[in-house]
Scaffold this active site. Structure first.
Site, short mmCIF file in Angstrom:
data_model
loop_
_atom_site.label_atom_id
_atom_site.label_comp_id
_atom_site.label_asym_id
_atom_site.label_seq_id
_atom_site.Cartn_x
_atom_site.Cartn_y
_atom_site.Cartn_z
N ASN A 1 52.14 10.72 70.83
CA ASN A 1 52.62 10.58 69.46
C ASN A 1 53.61 9.43 69.38
O ASN A 1 54.58 9.39 70.14
CB ASN A 1 53.27 11.89 69.00
N LEU B 1 55.92 6.69 69.95
CA LEU B 1 56.31 6.00 71.18
C LEU B 1 55.45 6.47 72.34
O LEU B 1 55.06 5.67 73.21
CB LEU B 1 57.78 6.26 71.47
N ARG C 1 68.38 19.00 67.40
CA ARG C 1 68.10 17.59 67.65
C ARG C 1 69.40 16.76 67.63
O ARG C 1 69.55 15.82 68.42
CB ARG C 1 67.11 17.06 66.62
N HIS D 1 54.18 12.20 60.07
CA HIS D 1 54.11 11.60 61.40
C HIS D 1 53.90 12.63 62.51
O HIS D 1 53.59 12.26 63.62
CB HIS D 1 55.40 10.82 61.65
N GLY E 1 59.69 8.84 69.92
CA GLY E 1 60.95 8.24 70.34
C GLY E 1 62.12 8.43 69.41
O GLY E 1 63.10 7.69 69.50
N GLY E 2 62.07 9.40 68.51
CA GLY E 2 63.19 9.61 67.61
C GLY E 2 64.40 10.18 68.32
O GLY E 2 64.30 10.70 69.44
#
Length: 304
Positions: free
Chosen positions: A123, A125, A204, A281, A55-56
């Site tokens: 992964n 979220l 991103r 992560h 959720g990034g």
């Protein structure tokens, strides 16, 4: 492992679910077994794997799992869904917790595709969404691979909020998003800093800075603190999950630190834990080959 080259464009599709667009990628094919509808499905295998991203800011199915998709699709029909409010999937009205809304959206997409039962790889979220899907639609879920899943952990030693969560919240905070904030967030995600390239930061940042993306991320975060916040505490319900679960953690995870895995491992009845050293992560990228082999072996019914 030799795999067919797939692109974001060649695998891209949009479906209407509940009157709103849901974007997903699809590749691979596996024959659907007869008599494996929701009323017949047991704890056995599925023919489809769904990958659910984190959720990034700027996250999407392809940004998280685009490299992994060809490997998984060589063995399974593979679906990667942009979660509500991310990528090209429209945000849903948050009438419940984000995990609940995302799980409902996934169920609607599977109905659209005529798929009854799926394995799930999630992964962060997406891991929380996968677990909520297994809780709410138990007969439609097969095996679960959860990487540093959200909502399932309690930090025994690490502070709250964690370093990664703080960076996520800071991205949209006044005076607003910036490329520097995006770089700071991305560098928290991995142990190997060489993975954070200028191209990745720029891509991103462009995706995360649109008004729609910012609104979706704020709505998602708000569901963890508003009236539906308790529905996101998945660790309280994890004991009800009867599915086989593989927990994958990076020892250097700065978003959902490794100590949180202890609660998940204790609550989940049929869980095993694999820890990668020198990994943050994003295990699916930092430990690409090992992650793919481990996940496919587990999904096929093999050991860790």
């Amino acid at each position: 492992m030799t795999v067919t080259e797939l692109t974001a464009e060649s695998t891209s599709h949009v479906a209407e679910v509940g009157g709103l667009p849901v974007h997903y990628h699809e590749a691979g094919y596996a024959p659907v077994a007869v008599g494996t509808g929701p009323g017949d499905a047991g704890p056995g295998d599925a023919d489809t794997v769904v990958l659910l991203h984190g959720g990034g800011p700027g996250a999407s199915a392809w940004s998280n799992f685009g490299r992994n998709m060809p490997v998984i699709a060589a063995a399974y029909r593979t679906v990667m869904m942009d979660l509500p409010g991310y990528g090209k999937t429209a945000a849903r009205p948050l009438t419940g917790h984000f995990f609940t809304i995302a799980a409902q959206t996934l169920a609607g997409l599977l109905d659209h595709l005529g798929i009854e039962k799926v394995h799930l790889i999630g992964n962060s979220l997406g891991g929380g969404t996968a677990l909520r899907f297994a809780l709410d639609y138990p007969r439609r879920a097969g095996r679960l691979v959860l990487m540093g899943p959200g909502g399932l952990t309690l930090n025994v030693l690490a502070p709250d909020p964690t370093e990664g969560v703080r960076r996520l919240m800071e991205f949209g905070a006044p005076p607003g998003p910036s490329r520097a904030k995006m770089e700071a967030f991305l560098r928290i995600m991995v142990h190997d800093q060489r993975l954070i390239t200028d191209q990745l930061i720029d891509e991103r940042y462009a995706l995360a800075s649109t008004p729609q993306a910012l609104a979706g991320m704020i709505a998602m975060g708000g569901s963890f603190f508003g009236e539906h916040a308790e529905d996101g505490m998945l660790w309280r319900d994890a004991h009800r999950v009867k599915h086989e679960v593989l927990l994958i953690w990076g020892r250097e995870d700065r978003v959902n630190p490794l100590d949180g895995a202890l609660v998940a491992l204790k609550q989940l009845r049929r869980a095993q834990l694999h820890v990668f050293g020198g990994c943050g992560h994003w295990a699916q990228l930092e430990k690409f080959d090992q992650f793919n082999e481990l996940s496919l072996r587990f999904l096929s019914g093999g050991g860790p």
